[in-house]
Structures are given as C-alpha cells and as structure tokens.
Design an enzyme around this catalytic site. Structure first.
Site, short mmCIF file in Angstrom:
data_model
loop_
_atom_site.label_atom_id
_atom_site.label_comp_id
_atom_site.label_asym_id
_atom_site.label_seq_id
_atom_site.Cartn_x
_atom_site.Cartn_y
_atom_site.Cartn_z
N CYS A 1 0.86 -1.19 0.00
CA CYS A 1 0.00 0.00 0.00
C CYS A 1 0.89 1.23 0.00
O CYS A 1 1.98 1.21 0.59
CB CYS A 1 -0.89 0.01 1.24
SG CYS A 1 -2.11 1.33 1.18
N CYS B 1 0.19 4.32 1.26
CA CYS B 1 -0.09 5.41 2.22
C CYS B 1 1.08 5.74 3.15
O CYS B 1 1.24 6.88 3.55
CB CYS B 1 -1.37 5.15 3.01
SG CYS B 1 -1.31 3.70 4.07
N CYS C 1 -3.61 6.07 -0.25
CA CYS C 1 -3.17 4.73 -0.62
C CYS C 1 -2.86 4.57 -2.11
O CYS C 1 -2.46 3.50 -2.56
CB CYS C 1 -4.21 3.71 -0.17
SG CYS C 1 -4.53 3.80 1.62
N LYS D 1 -12.00 -4.50 3.23
CA LYS D 1 -11.36 -3.60 4.18
C LYS D 1 -12.25 -2.38 4.31
O LYS D 1 -12.52 -1.68 3.33
CB LYS D 1 -9.97 -3.22 3.66
CG LYS D 1 -9.29 -2.20 4.55
CD LYS D 1 -7.87 -1.97 4.12
CE LYS D 1 -7.25 -0.87 4.97
NZ LYS D 1 -5.87 -0.62 4.60
N ARG E 1 -2.20 4.46 12.34
CA ARG E 1 -1.72 5.61 11.56
C ARG E 1 -0.67 6.39 12.33
O ARG E 1 0.20 7.01 11.73
CB ARG E 1 -2.90 6.48 11.12
CG ARG E 1 -3.72 5.70 10.08
CD ARG E 1 -4.92 6.45 9.60
NE ARG E 1 -5.75 5.55 8.78
CZ ARG E 1 -6.97 5.83 8.39
NH1 ARG E 1 -7.54 6.98 8.72
NH2 ARG E 1 -7.65 4.96 7.65
N ARG F 1 -10.47 8.03 3.82
CA ARG F 1 -10.34 6.92 2.87
C ARG F 1 -11.70 6.36 2.42
O ARG F 1 -11.77 5.27 1.88
CB ARG F 1 -9.52 5.80 3.51
CG ARG F 1 -8.15 6.23 4.02
CD ARG F 1 -7.15 5.10 3.91
NE ARG F 1 -6.00 5.21 4.81
CZ ARG F 1 -5.01 6.06 4.66
NH1 ARG F 1 -5.02 6.95 3.68
NH2 ARG F 1 -4.00 6.05 5.52
N GLU G 1 -16.62 -7.96 -3.09
CA GLU G 1 -15.18 -7.69 -3.06
C GLU G 1 -14.39 -9.01 -3.01
O GLU G 1 -13.39 -9.18 -3.71
CB GLU G 1 -14.80 -6.84 -1.84
CG GLU G 1 -15.17 -5.36 -1.94
CD GLU G 1 -14.23 -4.57 -2.84
OE1 GLU G 1 -13.34 -5.17 -3.49
OE2 GLU G 1 -14.38 -3.34 -2.90
N LYS H 1 -11.36 -7.05 7.45
CA LYS H 1 -10.66 -6.13 8.33
C LYS H 1 -11.49 -4.88 8.54
O LYS H 1 -11.99 -4.32 7.55
CB LYS H 1 -9.33 -5.76 7.67
CG LYS H 1 -8.56 -4.69 8.40
CD LYS H 1 -7.38 -4.26 7.59
CE LYS H 1 -6.75 -3.10 8.33
NZ LYS H 1 -5.79 -2.40 7.54
N SER I 1 -5.37 -2.24 15.04
CA SER I 1 -4.72 -1.43 16.08
C SER I 1 -5.69 -0.87 17.11
O SER I 1 -5.40 -0.89 18.31
CB SER I 1 -3.94 -0.30 15.41
OG SER I 1 -4.80 0.54 14.65
#
Ligand code: PBG
Length: 346
Positions: free
Chosen positions: A140, A142, A150, A215, A225, A237, A253, A268, A294
C-alpha cells in the site's frame, strides 16, 4: 390425630420420557463439570500457529520506539526487527506482516518500490535470520506518499488505474527481496489482478497473494496511523475503503479478488465485522484471514492498563471469537503474549 404428609426430600421434577430431548433428560451442564470435559467438547481452539504478527519497520539502527497508543508495540529499525523475530523463535508464530516507515515520502511513494527501501532491507535481513518464518508484506502506498493516501492523487482525487502499476511494482520488489506473501491493502479496484499479472510476468507465478479484500473505512485504524505515520493529509479513505454499513458488498469484493487471483482473502477490522467473517466463511472455500486491528488492540490495552479488565482472559476470548466467527488465522498485535499464554495453558 392428624397425620402429616411425608416431606419430599427431593423436589419432584415433572418426568418426561427419557430421550425426549428436553430437561431433565437433557442437562447441558454435564459437559461443563471439569476442564477436561470442557476441553474434550471444545469447538474452537486457538493455537500460536493461527497468528500473524505485524511489525513496523523504520530507518536507522538500534531504534525501538514505542507507539504511544499501542503499548508494547514499537517502531523497529531493521536490526531491532531481526532481534524481534529471533525472540519469536519457539513461540509457534508462523508469520510476520511488515509495514515500512520510509526516510522520505513523496507524491508517488518512490521508496515503496526501491530495491534498497526500508522494507526491502527488512525482508532480506529477516529471511536471513529466520528463513522458515513467513514474511508477509503490506502492499500500500499510504506510508510512502507525502499526502498519506493509498494511491496517487490528482488534486483531491485518488486515482485508481494509475495507482495499479505502482502497487504492482511494489509487490514485485517485495517478492524480489524475499517476501513469501504479498498483502495488498490499498483497496484500488483491480489491484489483485494487476499484482498477479506483474508477479507472473517477472517469474513469480508461485508467490501467493493475501488480499485485504473487504477492508472497511474504519475508525479502528487510528493507532496504526500513528505507528505507521500514514494518516491522510486531507480528506479520508471513504472514497476507496468500504462503508461499514455494507455486508453484501463485502461478498462482491471477495468474489472479485478470488477471480483476480487472490489465494487468501481477508476481512478487516475483525470485531465489529464478525458477521462479515461468518458470511465469507459460509460462502467461499478459500483461506480466510481476519485483522484484529490497532484500535481493537489499543482498547484492550487501555482498559487493562487501568485495571478494568482481566487482560489475558479478554485477549484469548477476543481471538477465540474471531476464530469461531470463521477466520482461519488472525493478524494480531497480541500474537507474542497470546502465544505465551496458550503455551502456559497446555
Ligand atoms: C494501509 C493499512 C492500514 C492498516 C493496514 N494497512 C491503515 C489504513 O488503511 O489506514 C490498518 C491496520 C491496523 O489498524 O492495525 N493502508
């Protein structure tokens, strides 16, 4: 003289024929009477082999910088990352997932696909130190772009098709440095196909793709982040990651990613999306990963740090729940401590 009716010593329970499938013939507590019995009938088991441990790699030497919102998780320089993976030896954790924090960021994320980039160096060093440990890399832009999005941008628009070539270059450079699996997390349409094609064209037809297929645009990525220094400079995003309200779309997806060549798919975050994990598991026969992200980690650590919850119980319960929902394995910052606890319980 009055005769008293005999006092019943046991309460009379209305009898129904044995085998009728109801109380008192059936008593589910019978199998909960000891740990041995509970363990015999346990439907879901956790094993350190289920965990992928994420690492944040930064430039420099001897750097071990703790992320404030993720107690116990550090940004690591390559040499420290090598120490970290050596320490994982014997835990049973089969894989690490690498994120890079480059020296310089620019509009096109050049360090993402530089052969001497921080991630490429880390891959080589980790494979050198622990060849049998699987190295998975996050693909990615980002963390590498100065705007923090991204893909590449024009004005405030994140461009889909022109980003694909850069993502494909990034994936190839990871595999050429020795990555075992690449994990695109950008959510551009068509990126799995573009990466598959690029890997095939460069002689890496045997390298698998773990796609971050569904995602979501989630508030649970906040601490990441900070860890990866990848917050977008403008906007958010939502124009490329999924709407948290959608589950059917997650199935689309996943279906598209499988069609484009994904070997493993992912949902996710995990905890607010357990229903999505279950639906994907019921619908598709492919290996399924879940990312215990996270923010999910930070919430547990914050409550545990305040003495409000029993951390060990909660962590193992959370991870068991993700597996019970249908994940085959879990990307989790709790991996080392959870493995230790599981080994102690044996
Ligand atoms: C990169 C990426 C993110 C995460 C994994 N890969 C952040 C994001 O999309 O903003 C989040 C992981 C976590 O929160 O633990 N795009």
């Amino acid at each position: 003289m009055t005769t008293l009716a005999p006092v019943a010593t046991t309460p009379t329970i209305p009898r129904v024929p044995a085998g009728s499938g109801t109380f008192p013939t059936v008593r589910l507590r019978r199998l909960r009477r000891s740990e041995t019995l509970r363990s015999l009938v346990r439907e879901t088991t956790l094993d350190p082999g289920d965990f992928i441990y994420p690492l944040f790699i930064t430039t420099g030497r001897g750097v071990r910088h703790e992320v404030a919102s993720m107690p116990g998780i550090c940004q690591l320089s390559v040499d420290e990352a090598v120490r970290e993976v050596r320490a994982l030896d014997g835990t049973g954790i089969p894989a690490v997932l690498l994120f890079g924090i480059p020296e310089h960021k620019d509009a096109v994320g050049s360090e993402a696909y530089a052969s001497d980039g921080v991630i490429q160096q880390a891959i080589r060093a980790i494979k050198d130190a622990r060849p049998e440990l699987l190295v998975v890399t996050d693909v990615c832009l980002c963390e590498y772009t100065d705007h923090g999005h991204c893909g590449i941008i024009a004005g405030h628009e994140v461009l889909n098709d022109p980003s694909l070539e850069l993502l494909a270059r990034m994936a190839v450079s990871h595999v050429e440095a020795g990555a075992d699996l690449v994990a695109p997390s950008d959510m551009m349409d068509g990126r799995v196909g573009a990466i598959r094609q690029a890997l095939d064209d460069t002689g890496h037809a045997d390298t698998a793709i773990m796609a971050y297929s569904s995602k979501y645009a989630s508030g649970f990525y906040g601490p990441f982040r900070e860890a990866a220094e990848s917050a977008p400079r403008f906007g958010d995003r939502r124009g490329y990651q999924m709407d948290p309200a959608n589950a059917r779309e997650a199935l689309r997806e996943i279906e598209l990613d499988i069609a484009e060549g994904a070997d493993i798919v992912m949902v996710k975050p995990a905890l607010a999306y357990l229903d999505v994990i279950r639906r994907v598991r019921d619908r598709f026969p492919v290996p399924l990963a879940a990312y215990n992200v996270s923010g999910e980690y930070a919430m547990v650590k914050a409550a545990a740090g305040n003495g409000w919850i029993d951390e060990r119980r909660i962590v193992l319960e959370v991870l068991t729940g993700i597996k019970r929902a249908g994940a085959d394995f879990i990307i989790t910052y709790h991996a080392p401590e959870a493995s230790r606890w599981l080994q102690e319980e044996r």
